[in-house]
Design a protein around this motif. Structure first.
Motif, mmCIF file in Angstrom:
data_model
loop_
_atom_site.group_PDB
_atom_site.id
_atom_site.type_symbol
_atom_site.label_atom_id
_atom_site.label_comp_id
_atom_site.label_asym_id
_atom_site.label_seq_id
_atom_site.Cartn_x
_atom_site.Cartn_y
_atom_site.Cartn_z
ATOM 1 N N LEU A 37 -28.867 21.746 23.432
ATOM 2 C CA LEU A 37 -28.605 21.093 22.142
ATOM 3 C C LEU A 37 -27.639 21.937 21.305
ATOM 4 C CD1 LEU A 37 -32.156 19.791 21.120
ATOM 5 C CD2 LEU A 37 -30.137 18.391 21.559
ATOM 6 N N SER A 38 -27.839 23.253 21.334
ATOM 7 C CA SER A 38 -26.949 24.127 20.561
ATOM 8 C C SER A 38 -25.514 24.038 21.079
ATOM 9 C CB SER A 38 -27.437 25.578 20.598
ATOM 10 O OG SER A 38 -27.213 26.164 21.872
ATOM 11 N N LEU A 39 -25.343 23.929 22.405
ATOM 12 C CA LEU A 39 -24.004 23.813 22.982
ATOM 13 C C LEU A 39 -23.313 22.534 22.508
ATOM 14 C CD1 LEU A 39 -21.761 24.813 24.861
ATOM 15 C CD2 LEU A 39 -22.926 23.638 26.742
ATOM 16 N N VAL A 40 -24.060 21.429 22.484
ATOM 17 C CA VAL A 40 -23.507 20.155 22.007
ATOM 18 C C VAL A 40 -23.040 20.299 20.559
ATOM 19 C CG1 VAL A 40 -24.070 17.759 21.436
ATOM 20 C CG2 VAL A 40 -24.858 18.740 23.600
ATOM 21 N N ILE A 41 -23.861 20.921 19.729
ATOM 22 C CA ILE A 41 -23.515 21.106 18.314
ATOM 23 C C ILE A 41 -22.293 22.009 18.169
ATOM 24 C CG2 ILE A 41 -24.316 22.135 16.131
ATOM 25 C CD1 ILE A 41 -27.175 21.139 17.111
ATOM 26 N N LEU A 42 -22.244 23.087 18.956
ATOM 27 C CA LEU A 42 -21.098 23.997 18.900
ATOM 28 C C LEU A 42 -19.802 23.290 19.288
ATOM 29 C CD1 LEU A 42 -22.812 27.145 20.471
ATOM 30 C CD2 LEU A 42 -22.002 26.945 18.104
ATOM 31 N N LEU A 43 -19.849 22.478 20.338
ATOM 32 C CA LEU A 43 -18.659 21.733 20.769
ATOM 33 C C LEU A 43 -18.244 20.701 19.723
ATOM 34 C CD1 LEU A 43 -19.485 21.261 24.561
ATOM 35 C CD2 LEU A 43 -17.572 22.583 23.614
ATOM 36 N N LEU A 44 -19.227 20.049 19.110
ATOM 37 C CA LEU A 44 -18.929 19.080 18.048
ATOM 38 C C LEU A 44 -18.226 19.762 16.876
ATOM 39 C CD1 LEU A 44 -22.172 16.873 17.966
ATOM 40 C CD2 LEU A 44 -19.869 16.149 18.640
ATOM 41 N N GLY A 77 -18.036 30.389 27.743
ATOM 42 C CA GLY A 77 -18.329 31.714 28.285
ATOM 43 C C GLY A 77 -19.311 32.477 27.405
ATOM 44 N N ALA A 78 -19.063 32.472 26.086
ATOM 45 C CA ALA A 78 -19.947 33.171 25.145
ATOM 46 C C ALA A 78 -21.346 32.552 25.155
ATOM 47 C CB ALA A 78 -19.354 33.120 23.742
ATOM 48 N N TRP A 79 -21.388 31.218 25.218
ATOM 49 C CA TRP A 79 -22.686 30.512 25.228
ATOM 50 C C TRP A 79 -23.469 30.817 26.503
ATOM 51 C CZ3 TRP A 79 -24.646 26.780 28.544
ATOM 52 C CH2 TRP A 79 -25.830 26.153 28.127
ATOM 53 N N LEU A 80 -22.780 30.860 27.655
ATOM 54 C CA LEU A 80 -23.458 31.149 28.925
ATOM 55 C C LEU A 80 -24.073 32.549 28.929
ATOM 56 C CD1 LEU A 80 -21.063 29.574 31.578
ATOM 57 C CD2 LEU A 80 -23.466 28.986 31.211
#
Length: 198
Positions: free
Chosen positions: A47-54, A144-147
């Motif tokens: 969910l955090s990744l989706v928000i970050l991309l948005l 990369g940072a998120w992974l």
């Protein structure tokens, strides 16, 4: 700000601060059944990744539509983190975020503001605004940072087993004190930037 993919990735990783968030994530997951902790954490990370991309692709437009400045995001995040910190220092029934025993967090506060916090959201908006021609680089840097951050945060359930309840309680109080300082700094940064630009 960052000028290439690698420096952007390092910058975003440092802003995410997964090592600093690790004890807080452990405290939030503490009241969830052991067999559900990893599933909940993976869901919140996604969910955090989706928000970050948005926010990377549409954050500035969204804030403009609402008439909200980036400083307001920092101030709001500081207030939320301050309230979470108080619950860590002075525990109440329901733990850090006021959930009943076994009740799971959803979106708040793990995905937002712990992982996708105001600082990282503001940094993504800044990257996209300053160098919009490098959006592919910024996307790869964010992934990369998120992974790397996710790999560190996935260690949270193991940390719970290692520390035990007493160790976890002591760490929770300590991190609460540190989080108070961080939240106040976020408030001051937001207020400072607001008056600087106005």
């Amino acid at each position: 700000m960052a000028v290439d993919l690698w420096s952007a990735m390092l910058t975003l990783f440092l802003i995410m601060d997964p090592l600093g968030n690790l004890p807080i994530v452990v405290a939030i997951l503490k009241n969830i059944k052991a067999e559900r902790r990893m599933k909940v954490l993976v869901r919140e990370l996604l969910l955090s990744l989706v928000i970050l991309l948005l926010f990377l692709y549409g954050g500035q437009a969204f804030l403009s539509i609402l008439g909200v400045k980036e400083e307001a995001v920092s101030i709001a995040g500081g207030i939320i983190l301050f309230l979470i910190a108080l619950r860590m220092i002075f525990p109440q029934e329901g733990g850090v975020i006021g959930l009943k025993e076994g009740e799971e967090p959803f979106l708040f506060p793990l995905a937002v503001p712990m992982i996708a916090g105001p600082s990282i959201l503001a940094a993504l908006i800044l990257l996209a605004n300053q160098q919009p021609g490098q959006m592919l680089d910024w996307t790869l840097a964010l992934l990369g940072a998120w992974l790397i951050s996710s790999a560190i945060l996935l260690f949270a359930p193991a940390l719970h087993r290692i520390l035990g309840e007493r160790g976890l309680t002591a760490m929770e109080r300590l991190m609460g004190m540190i989080l108070v300082i961080i939240s106040v700094q976020m408030l001051l940064n937001g207020i400072g930037h607001y008056f600087k630009w106005n």
